[in-house]
Design an enzyme around this catalytic site. Structure first.
Site, mmCIF file in Angstrom:
data_model
loop_
_atom_site.group_PDB
_atom_site.id
_atom_site.type_symbol
_atom_site.label_atom_id
_atom_site.label_comp_id
_atom_site.label_asym_id
_atom_site.label_seq_id
_atom_site.Cartn_x
_atom_site.Cartn_y
_atom_site.Cartn_z
ATOM 1 C CE1 TYR A 87 -3.926 -2.016 0.236
ATOM 2 C CE2 TYR A 87 -2.883 -3.095 2.096
ATOM 3 C CZ TYR A 87 -3.887 -3.048 1.154
ATOM 4 O OH TYR A 87 -4.834 -4.021 1.122
ATOM 5 C CG HIS A 124 3.396 14.518 6.611
ATOM 6 N ND1 HIS A 124 3.201 13.602 5.607
ATOM 7 C CD2 HIS A 124 2.522 14.187 7.588
ATOM 8 C CE1 HIS A 124 2.257 12.756 5.971
ATOM 9 N NE2 HIS A 124 1.836 13.081 7.173
HETATM 10 P P1 NAD Z 1 -10.352 9.086 10.728
HETATM 11 O O1 NAD Z 1 -10.501 9.223 12.188
HETATM 12 O O2 NAD Z 1 -10.961 10.090 9.855
HETATM 13 O O3 NAD Z 1 -10.859 7.613 10.375
HETATM 14 C C1 NAD Z 1 -10.825 7.132 9.062
HETATM 15 C C2 NAD Z 1 -11.449 5.736 9.047
HETATM 16 O O4 NAD Z 1 -12.832 5.851 9.348
HETATM 17 C C3 NAD Z 1 -11.347 5.084 7.685
HETATM 18 O O5 NAD Z 1 -11.255 3.685 7.866
HETATM 19 C C4 NAD Z 1 -12.682 5.429 7.057
HETATM 20 O O6 NAD Z 1 -13.002 4.501 6.046
HETATM 21 C C5 NAD Z 1 -13.599 5.319 8.244
HETATM 22 N N1 NAD Z 1 -14.834 6.112 8.136
HETATM 23 C C6 NAD Z 1 -15.002 7.355 7.636
HETATM 24 N N2 NAD Z 1 -16.295 7.722 7.719
HETATM 25 C C7 NAD Z 1 -16.948 6.703 8.306
HETATM 26 C C8 NAD Z 1 -18.305 6.483 8.677
HETATM 27 N N3 NAD Z 1 -19.252 7.402 8.466
HETATM 28 N N4 NAD Z 1 -18.627 5.297 9.270
HETATM 29 C C9 NAD Z 1 -17.691 4.361 9.499
HETATM 30 N N5 NAD Z 1 -16.392 4.510 9.172
HETATM 31 C C10 NAD Z 1 -16.031 5.667 8.580
HETATM 32 O O7 NAD Z 1 -8.775 8.976 10.451
HETATM 33 P P2 NAD Z 1 -7.811 9.428 9.283
HETATM 34 O O8 NAD Z 1 -8.302 9.010 7.947
HETATM 35 O O9 NAD Z 1 -6.476 8.992 9.694
HETATM 36 O O10 NAD Z 1 -7.820 11.016 9.367
HETATM 37 C C11 NAD Z 1 -8.528 11.832 8.481
HETATM 38 C C12 NAD Z 1 -7.615 12.566 7.531
HETATM 39 O O11 NAD Z 1 -6.846 13.513 8.247
HETATM 40 C C13 NAD Z 1 -6.605 11.701 6.788
HETATM 41 O O12 NAD Z 1 -7.190 11.083 5.676
HETATM 42 C C14 NAD Z 1 -5.549 12.725 6.450
HETATM 43 O O13 NAD Z 1 -5.963 13.470 5.323
HETATM 44 C C15 NAD Z 1 -5.564 13.629 7.671
HETATM 45 N N6 NAD Z 1 -4.529 13.226 8.662
HETATM 46 C C16 NAD Z 1 -3.342 13.871 8.636
HETATM 47 C C17 NAD Z 1 -2.344 13.515 9.523
HETATM 48 C C18 NAD Z 1 -1.027 14.247 9.478
HETATM 49 O O14 NAD Z 1 -0.886 15.185 8.747
HETATM 50 N N7 NAD Z 1 -0.045 13.861 10.253
HETATM 51 C C19 NAD Z 1 -2.538 12.497 10.446
HETATM 52 C C20 NAD Z 1 -3.775 11.875 10.472
HETATM 53 C C21 NAD Z 1 -4.772 12.257 9.572
#
Ligand code: NAD
Length: 384
Positions: free
Chosen positions: A86, A151
Site C-alpha cells: 500500500y 508533515h
Molecule cells: P479518521 O478518524 O478520519 O478515520 C478514518 C477511518 O474511518 C477510515 O477507515 C474510514 O473509512 C472510516 N470512516 C469514515 N467515515 C466513516 C463512517 N461514516 N462510518 C464508518 N467509518 C467511517 O482517520 P484518518 O483518515 O487517519 O484522518 C482523516 C484525515 O486527516 C486523513 O485522511 C488525512 O488526510 C488527515 N490526517 C493527517 C495527519 C497528518 O498530517 N499527520 C494524520 C492523520 C490524519
C-alpha cells in the site's frame, strides 16, 4: 439538501467546509479502494459542498525509520508486506486523477498536501522539500496547492524545521506553488516550539490529529494560543483513525492495546477494563497516566460500537459530531473512501447544525471512555 457550514481558516481568507475530505484512505491505508469508489466519493463530496481535500506524498505507512529515532509511532507496527503493497504516493495520484476527471474549476476546491515524510523516511531538508512540491503537483495534476504542510515534524529536528524547512517553504510560497504553509504532527508541544521561533506570519496553519475527538480533546487548551498567533486550525481523525468505527482500527494503528480497548465496554459481571499505573513520561511533550489492559476483560466485553448499534445509534456519527462542535476549528478532516461514508458524514454534520448532538448518547459514550480520556501514544524522536 441543507448546506454544509463553512468556517474561516485563520488569516488565509479560505472558508473551508466544516467537514474536510481526508484522502489517505484513497491511498488504501484502511483497505482496498477501487477507482470507481474513489471517484464517486470525491464527486459526491464536491457536489455536497465539501471544498477541502487533504493528501500527502505518504498516505500509507513506511517501515523504514530514520536512524536515531527513539520513539516511533505507527511505522514499526505494520508488516513489511502491508507497507510494500500500500506504500507510497497513491493518495495524491488517486485524488489528482479524480479531480482532473471531474473537471472541477480550480477555484472551487482547496487542496493541501505535505512534505518531509516519504516512503523511505523523513527528510526536512530545503533541497528535498523543494523537490517534493514539484513531485506532488505532478501527481495531483495541479499548478499549485492551497496549503503545503510540513508533515509530522516531531520526526525531524524542530530546529531544522524552524531554520531551514520553513524558510524553504516560504520560497515555495513566493514561487506560487503553494499559497499557504502549515505544520502537522501528533505531540502538541511541537506547535508551540515552532510557532514561538518562526517570524510571525510564516506559518499560516496547524493540522493536529487525534487530539480533538470524543476520546481525546487535549487540543482545546492550545486553541487560544493558536488564535493569538493568527494560525488557522485544522483537526483530523475524529474517528481516532478507525478506533471509533464499527470495523475498528487497522492493524497498523499506533495506539497501545490499552487505548484500543476503548472499543470495549463491559457486559454485566465483567472484570475492570483497565488497571491504572503511575504516571510516565511518553516523550518530552506529553505526560499521561499509564493504563494496563486487564487481560481477563477481553472476551467478556462488548465493543462500544456494537453497544451503540444495539441502541440504534452509530459511534462514528457521534464521534464526528463531537469534533465538529468546536467552531474555533475551521475544518475536521475525516478519512473517506466511499460515497456511503461521504453521505453519512455529511448527514451527521447537517443533523448537528439542525438538531444538535444526542446528549444522552454523548454522556454515555463519554462515561465509557473516561478511563482512557486523553490517553495518547508517543510519536517522533526525543529532542532536547
Ligand atoms: P479518521 O478518524 O478520519 O478515520 C478514518 C477511518 O474511518 C477510515 O477507515 C474510514 O473509512 C472510516 N470512516 C469514515 N467515515 C466513516 C463512517 N461514516 N462510518 C464508518 N467509518 C467511517 O482517520 P484518518 O483518515 O487517519 O484522518 C482523516 C484525515 O486527516 C486523513 O485522511 C488525512 O488526510 C488527515 N490526517 C493527517 C495527519 C497528518 O498530517 N499527520 C494524520 C492523520 C490524519
Amino acid at each position: 439538501m441543507a448546506t454544509l457550514e463553512r468556517r474561516e481558516l485563520g488569516n488565509t481568507g479560505f472558508k473551508l467546509s466544516c467537514v474536510g475530505f481526508g484522502a489517505s484512505p484513497l491511498g488504501k491505508v484502511f483497505g482496498d479502494v477501487s477507482h470507481e469508489d474513489a471517484l464517486a466519493a470525491v464527486r459526491l463530496a464536491l457536489q455536497s459542498g465539501i471544498n477541502f481535500f487533504d493528501t500527502s506524498p505518504l498516505a500509507s505507512l513506511s517501515p523504514s525509520l530514520k536512524k536515531g529515532a527513539a520513539f516511533i509511532s505507527y511505522p514499526c507496527r505494520i508488516s513489511p508486506f502491508f507497507a510494500r503493497f500500500y506504500g507510497g504516493t497513491l493518495s495524491e495520484t488517486v485524488l489528482g486523477n479524480c479531480l482532473s476527471e471531474l473537471k472541477v474549476p480550480r477555484e472551487e476546491f482547496i487542496v493541501s498536501t505535505k512534505c518531509g515524510r516519504y516512503k523511505d523516511g523523513f527528510d526536512f531538508s530545503a533541497q528535498r522539500v523543494t523537490r517534493s512540491i514539484d513531485e506532488s503537483l505532478a501527481r495531483l495534476k495541479l499548478d499549485y496547492v492551497d496549503i503545503l504542510h510540513c508533515h509530522d515534524i516531531e520526526f525531524g529536528s524542530l530546529d531544522q524545521i524552524v531554520n531551514e524547512t520553513i524558510p524553504a517553504l516560504q520560497k515555495i510560497k513566493e514561487s506560487g506553488k503553494a499559497r499557504f504553509i502549515g505544520i502537522t504532527g501528533l505531540p502538541l508541544g511541537i506547535f508551540t516550539y515552532v510557532l514561538d521561533r518562526v517570524p510571525p506570519g510564516s506559518v499560516d496553519v496547524v493540522l493536529s490529529y487525534c487530539h480533538y475527538g470524543i476520546n481525546d480533546s487535549t487540543l482545546v487548551d492550545l486553541l487560544p494560543y493558536l488564535k493569538s498567533k493568527g494560525v488557522g486550525v485544522i483537526t483530523a481523525s475524529p474517528l481516532a483513525m478507525g478506533l471509533l468505527t464499527d470495523v475498528g482500527p487497522p492493524e497498523w494503528h499506533p495506539a497501545p492495546s490499552e487505548l484500543k480497548a476503548l472499543r470495549f465496554i463491559p457486559k454485566p459481571g465483567s472484570p475492570p477494563l483497565l488497571v491504572m499505573h503511575t504516571s510516565r513520561s511518553a516523550d518530552r511533550f506529553i505526560q499521561h497516566p499509564y493504563y494496563k489492559l486487564n487481560p481477563s476483560f477481553i472476551g467478556t466485553s462488548l465493543s462500544l460500537a456494537a453497544h451503540c448499534k444495539e441502541k440504534g445509534k452509530n459511534i462514528s456519527k457521534i464521534a464526528l459530531q463531537y469534533s465538529l462542535m468546536n467552531k474555533e476549528i475551521a475544518t475536521v478532516l475525516v478519512g473517506m473512501n466511499s460515497s456511503k461514508q461521504v453521505e453519512e458524514n455529511l448527514a451527521a454534520a447537517v443533523e448537528l447544525s439542525s438538531l444538535g448532538i444526542d446528549e444522552d448518547l454523548l454522556h454515555e459514550v463519554e462515561a465509557v471512555l473516561q478511563p482512557v480520556k486523553n490517553l495518547t501514544w508517543p510519536s517522533g524522536i526525543q529532542q532536547k
